[in-house]
Design a protein around this motif. Sequence first.
Motif, PDB file in Angstrom:
ATOM      1  N   PHE A  14      47.842  61.268  54.790  1.00 25.90           N
ATOM      2  CA  PHE A  14      46.492  61.157  54.249  1.00 25.90           C
ATOM      3  C   PHE A  14      45.470  60.923  55.345  1.00 25.90           C
ATOM      4  CE2 PHE A  14      42.909  59.045  52.240  1.00 25.90           C
ATOM      5  CZ  PHE A  14      42.659  59.946  51.230  1.00 25.90           C
ATOM      6  N   TRP A  15      45.836  60.120  56.350  1.00 23.67           N
ATOM      7  CA  TRP A  15      44.890  59.850  57.423  1.00 23.67           C
ATOM      8  C   TRP A  15      45.242  60.585  58.692  1.00 23.67           C
ATOM      9  CZ3 TRP A  15      40.381  57.816  56.424  1.00 23.67           C
ATOM     10  CH2 TRP A  15      40.246  57.078  55.248  1.00 23.67           C
ATOM     11  N   PRO A  51      44.356  60.459  46.444  1.00 25.11           N
ATOM     12  CA  PRO A  51      43.552  61.372  47.269  1.00 25.11           C
ATOM     13  C   PRO A  51      42.291  61.783  46.522  1.00 25.11           C
ATOM     14  CG  PRO A  51      45.432  62.540  46.350  1.00 25.11           C
ATOM     15  CD  PRO A  51      45.583  61.106  45.942  1.00 25.11           C
ATOM     16  N   TYR A 129      47.920  66.801  43.712  1.00 24.73           N
ATOM     17  CA  TYR A 129      47.123  65.957  44.600  1.00 24.73           C
ATOM     18  C   TYR A 129      45.755  66.570  44.897  1.00 24.73           C
ATOM     19  CZ  TYR A 129      51.649  63.795  45.176  1.00 24.73           C
ATOM     20  OH  TYR A 129      52.855  63.191  44.926  1.00 24.73           O
ATOM     21  N   GLN A 173      47.729  64.975  49.790  1.00 17.95           N
ATOM     22  CA  GLN A 173      46.289  64.984  49.991  1.00 17.95           C
ATOM     23  C   GLN A 173      45.736  66.293  49.450  1.00 17.95           C
ATOM     24  OE1 GLN A 173      46.710  64.804  54.453  1.00 17.95           O
ATOM     25  NE2 GLN A 173      44.918  66.141  54.384  1.00 17.95           N
ATOM     26  N   GLN A 263      42.657  66.303  58.652  1.00 23.80           N
ATOM     27  CA  GLN A 263      41.601  66.334  57.655  1.00 23.80           C
ATOM     28  C   GLN A 263      40.865  67.675  57.711  1.00 23.80           C
ATOM     29  OE1 GLN A 263      41.132  63.767  55.451  1.00 23.80           O
ATOM     30  NE2 GLN A 263      42.946  62.873  56.395  1.00 23.80           N
ATOM     31  N   THR A 304      37.672  60.265  58.438  1.00 20.99           N
ATOM     32  CA  THR A 304      37.600  61.232  57.354  1.00 20.99           C
ATOM     33  C   THR A 304      37.229  62.591  57.931  1.00 20.99           C
ATOM     34  OG1 THR A 304      35.224  60.951  56.947  1.00 20.99           O
ATOM     35  CG2 THR A 304      36.725  59.427  55.830  1.00 20.99           C
TER      36      THR A 304
END
Length: 369
Positions: A14-15, A51, A129, A173, A263, A304
Amino acid sequence: MLLALLAALAGCSFWGGGDAKPKPADLGANVPVLGIRQAWAAKIGSVQGMPMVADVRGAVVTLASADGVVAGIDARTGGDLWRATLGEPLAAGVGTDGKWAAVVSRGNEVIVLEAGRELWRQRLPSQVYTAPLVAGARVFVLGADRSITAFDAKSGQRLWGQTRPGEPLVLRQPGVLTAVGDTLVAGLSGRLVGLNPDNGIVRWEAPLASSRGTNDVERLVELVAPFSRVDNSVCARAFQAAVGCVNTARGNVEWVQKANGGQGIHGNETVLFGTESNGVVTSWRRADGARLWSSERLQHRKLTAPLLLGRSVVIGDDTGLVHLLSREDGAPLNRLQTDGSGIAATPVVAADTLVVVTRNGNVYGFRPD
């Protein structure tokens, strides 16, 4: 096997981080070159483990929390236009066209609301997701198993489903799902795929990345949200592999550049911006992918995806700071404080208001001085 591996990947994917935690560089004193103030604050509820995507339609920002709250917030005031409590945890959301709003529960049901009232829910074939896409009076859902399912937005009738061979691993995500003209465009593995929204038949496929490595983790390839669309050009990131642009009218790849980020990206008709896994912020020329500049000011911070907003590139980090950098060279313009719980999703803009959501579910509206 798929569920266990999904859980194992969730923390890092996710990050875009790993186990090593190098110390971030000191940011120094904040010198506000660009004046901005907090205009309002609101609450949606914790989004930890979800997410989350903030969907903007005009002056309305639609949000969903992990515990099942969905709300349409007026970006001009921070007040609720409507709010619904579904009473069950959510796995993905929210997508809306301004009339219908759609989320997905952890029980693998797509739930559609109108003005805060639940209309219908339908069972899905897999975990989800990615926020559903609501377009053309239909609701499209991209599953973690690369399936796509279409429903009638008003009745909930299942219209069609398209499946592909499953993969051992998928990212927890949001992926790429959008409409360009009369084509439904989805990220399936490392490809942008154009489909007929009426029946799911594939019109074209454009590869941005391919599987590599010797094990399931190394071979993982996925396109991640957010993406940048200008007319028929859709540019997206392949997780930890590449950034590239596709002409959706012709279904062909315009260019691909190697990039190591987790991302998505954002930009306009001339430039793109992205955050790499090590916190380096990078700018590319949209026409050919040439790198314009890179900034290490935010290195080793979990960032982000960026938002291009006027003269600035807006990026949140996992300490709850919101950084405004110059779009021309990455120089700092301002730094905003939130609640310290970490920025949960890519910042968005609505009604001349920068809207930021934290992991604790606090929502902040910022405006220029």
